[in-house]
Design a protein around this motif. Structure first.
Motif, PDB file in Angstrom:
ATOM      1  N   ALA A 270       0.852  -1.174   0.000  1.00  0.00           N
ATOM      2  CA  ALA A 270       0.000   0.000   0.000  1.00  0.00           C
ATOM      3  C   ALA A 270       0.900   1.241   0.000  1.00  0.00           C
ATOM      4  CB  ALA A 270      -0.898  -0.001   1.221  1.00  0.00           C
ATOM      5  N   ARG A 271       0.656   2.124  -0.940  1.00  0.00           N
ATOM      6  CA  ARG A 271       1.426   3.372  -1.033  1.00  0.00           C
ATOM      7  C   ARG A 271       0.589   4.498  -0.435  1.00  0.00           C
ATOM      8  NH1 ARG A 271       2.013   7.910  -4.286  1.00  0.00           N
ATOM      9  NH2 ARG A 271       4.144   8.501  -4.765  1.00  0.00           N
ATOM     10  N   PHE A 272       1.221   5.326   0.415  1.00  0.00           N
ATOM     11  CA  PHE A 272       0.519   6.459   1.007  1.00  0.00           C
ATOM     12  C   PHE A 272       1.450   7.659   1.069  1.00  0.00           C
ATOM     13  CE2 PHE A 272       2.579   4.316   4.500  1.00  0.00           C
ATOM     14  CZ  PHE A 272       3.000   5.317   5.358  1.00  0.00           C
ATOM     15  N   THR A 273       0.859   8.847   1.172  1.00  0.00           N
ATOM     16  CA  THR A 273       1.645  10.067   1.316  1.00  0.00           C
ATOM     17  C   THR A 273       1.121  10.876   2.492  1.00  0.00           C
ATOM     18  OG1 THR A 273       0.262  11.305  -0.217  1.00  0.00           O
ATOM     19  CG2 THR A 273       2.206  10.242  -1.146  1.00  0.00           C
ATOM     20  N   PHE A 274       2.011  11.668   3.055  1.00  0.00           N
ATOM     21  CA  PHE A 274       1.662  12.644   4.085  1.00  0.00           C
ATOM     22  C   PHE A 274       2.427  13.904   3.730  1.00  0.00           C
ATOM     23  CE2 PHE A 274       2.400  14.633   8.300  1.00  0.00           C
ATOM     24  CZ  PHE A 274       1.077  14.946   8.575  1.00  0.00           C
ATOM     25  N   ASP A 275       1.696  14.956   3.387  1.00  0.00           N
ATOM     26  CA  ASP A 275       2.289  16.179   2.845  1.00  0.00           C
ATOM     27  C   ASP A 275       1.661  17.375   3.548  1.00  0.00           C
ATOM     28  OD1 ASP A 275       3.195  18.299   1.277  1.00  0.00           O
ATOM     29  OD2 ASP A 275       2.674  17.345  -0.622  1.00  0.00           O
ATOM     30  N   THR A 276       2.489  18.231   4.145  1.00  0.00           N
ATOM     31  CA  THR A 276       1.972  19.397   4.861  1.00  0.00           C
ATOM     32  C   THR A 276       1.315  20.408   3.926  1.00  0.00           C
ATOM     33  OG1 THR A 276       4.131  20.487   4.773  1.00  0.00           O
ATOM     34  CG2 THR A 276       3.628  19.204   6.753  1.00  0.00           C
TER      35      THR A 276
ATOM     36  N   LYS B 107       9.337  -5.672  10.114  1.00  0.00           N
ATOM     37  CA  LYS B 107      10.488  -5.938   9.241  1.00  0.00           C
ATOM     38  C   LYS B 107      10.192  -7.120   8.322  1.00  0.00           C
ATOM     39  CE  LYS B 107      12.973  -2.907  11.442  1.00  0.00           C
ATOM     40  NZ  LYS B 107      12.882  -1.566  10.912  1.00  0.00           N
ATOM     41  N   ASN B 108      10.547  -6.983   7.042  1.00  0.00           N
ATOM     42  CA  ASN B 108      10.300  -8.056   6.073  1.00  0.00           C
ATOM     43  C   ASN B 108      10.993  -9.368   6.448  1.00  0.00           C
ATOM     44  OD1 ASN B 108       8.545  -7.057   4.031  1.00  0.00           O
ATOM     45  ND2 ASN B 108      10.183  -5.791   3.250  1.00  0.00           N
ATOM     46  N   ASN B 109      12.125  -9.298   7.142  1.00  0.00           N
ATOM     47  CA  ASN B 109      12.853 -10.533   7.463  1.00  0.00           C
ATOM     48  C   ASN B 109      12.360 -11.207   8.746  1.00  0.00           C
ATOM     49  OD1 ASN B 109      13.930  -8.484   9.054  1.00  0.00           O
ATOM     50  ND2 ASN B 109      15.958  -9.400   9.116  1.00  0.00           N
ATOM     51  N   THR B 110      11.433 -10.567   9.479  1.00  0.00           N
ATOM     52  CA  THR B 110      10.903 -11.175  10.704  1.00  0.00           C
ATOM     53  C   THR B 110       9.387 -10.962  10.844  1.00  0.00           C
ATOM     54  OG1 THR B 110      11.439  -9.173  11.961  1.00  0.00           O
ATOM     55  CG2 THR B 110      13.071 -10.977  12.012  1.00  0.00           C
ATOM     56  N   PRO B 111       8.605 -11.281   9.813  1.00  0.00           N
ATOM     57  CA  PRO B 111       7.163 -11.021   9.921  1.00  0.00           C
ATOM     58  C   PRO B 111       6.470 -11.835  11.009  1.00  0.00           C
ATOM     59  CG  PRO B 111       7.609 -12.366   7.996  1.00  0.00           C
ATOM     60  CD  PRO B 111       8.944 -11.928   8.539  1.00  0.00           C
ATOM     61  N   GLU B 112       7.049 -12.992  11.357  1.00  0.00           N
ATOM     62  CA  GLU B 112       6.426 -13.825  12.381  1.00  0.00           C
ATOM     63  C   GLU B 112       6.460 -13.166  13.753  1.00  0.00           C
ATOM     64  OE1 GLU B 112      10.706 -14.582  12.758  1.00  0.00           O
ATOM     65  OE2 GLU B 112       9.385 -14.298  11.054  1.00  0.00           O
ATOM     66  N   SER B 113       7.431 -12.291  13.987  1.00  0.00           N
ATOM     67  CA  SER B 113       7.517 -11.631  15.294  1.00  0.00           C
ATOM     68  C   SER B 113       7.193 -10.139  15.243  1.00  0.00           C
ATOM     69  CB  SER B 113       8.910 -11.836  15.905  1.00  0.00           C
ATOM     70  OG  SER B 113       9.900 -11.284  15.064  1.00  0.00           O
TER      71      SER B 113
ATOM     72  N   PHE C 173       5.378   3.056   2.097  1.00  0.00           N
ATOM     73  CA  PHE C 173       5.039   1.810   1.423  1.00  0.00           C
ATOM     74  C   PHE C 173       4.920   0.717   2.477  1.00  0.00           C
ATOM     75  CE2 PHE C 173       7.470   4.525  -1.341  1.00  0.00           C
ATOM     76  CZ  PHE C 173       6.767   4.500  -2.541  1.00  0.00           C
ATOM     77  N   LEU C 174       3.732   0.124   2.589  1.00  0.00           N
ATOM     78  CA  LEU C 174       3.527  -0.987   3.514  1.00  0.00           C
ATOM     79  C   LEU C 174       3.269  -2.240   2.700  1.00  0.00           C
ATOM     80  CD1 LEU C 174       1.221   0.542   6.298  1.00  0.00           C
ATOM     81  CD2 LEU C 174       3.727   0.413   6.204  1.00  0.00           C
ATOM     82  N   ASP C 175       4.094  -3.259   2.918  1.00  0.00           N
ATOM     83  CA  ASP C 175       3.912  -4.555   2.259  1.00  0.00           C
ATOM     84  C   ASP C 175       2.976  -5.383   3.124  1.00  0.00           C
ATOM     85  OD1 ASP C 175       5.921  -3.700   0.520  1.00  0.00           O
ATOM     86  OD2 ASP C 175       7.489  -4.702   1.677  1.00  0.00           O
TER      87      ASP C 175
END
Length: 131
Positions: free
Chosen positions: A1-7, A87-93, A121-123
């Motif tokens: 998911a792509r998102f933006t936050f812009d003042t 973190k992509n390398n530790t999704p289980e925890s 960007f959230l995977d």
């Protein structure tokens, strides 16, 4: 998911993103999504009048993606790619399960912002419902 936050823009409720408040990004994650990683890119460093404003990013609970931090320091004071939880390398925890549809929220606290922009960007994957 792509998102933006812009003042320079407004949030999903049409409030200025500069104000002290929870600002919905307009990007929603579906129920049963499991956030397994991602990153944020600070496109324009964030500032406030006294450099005391804080920004946090969350989905399910406060500070679950990036904990509140002052704009005077990391990660908000410089351009570039910034780490998030999970973190992509530790999704289980470190993975975050979205139990009901939720909007990605950027929270501004302490003082109003004067400038700044990020792209996040959230995977995620879709999991089975929990019995």
């Amino acid at each position: 998911a792509r998102f933006t936050f812009d003042t320079a823009t407004v949030d999903s409720l049409k409030a200025s993103n500069k104000t002290v408040a929870d600002h919905g990004t307009g990007v929603r994650l579906p129920a049963n999504a499991v956030i397994i990683g991602g990153f944020v890119e600070v496109n324009v460093p964030f500032t406030s009048a006294d450099s005391t404003a804080t920004i946090a990013i969350s989905v399910m609970a406060g500070n679950d993606i990036i904990s509140a931090a002052a704009v005077s320091g990391a990660p908000w004071s410089t351009k570039g790619l910034k780490a998030i939880t999970p973190k992509n390398n530790t999704p289980e925890s470190t993975g975050i399960k979205v139990t009901a549809e939720k909007e990605i929220v950027c929270t501004v606290a302490v003082q109003a912002l004067t400038a700044g922009k990020l792209t996040g960007f959230l995977d995620y994957v879709i999991s089975a419902t929990t019995p």
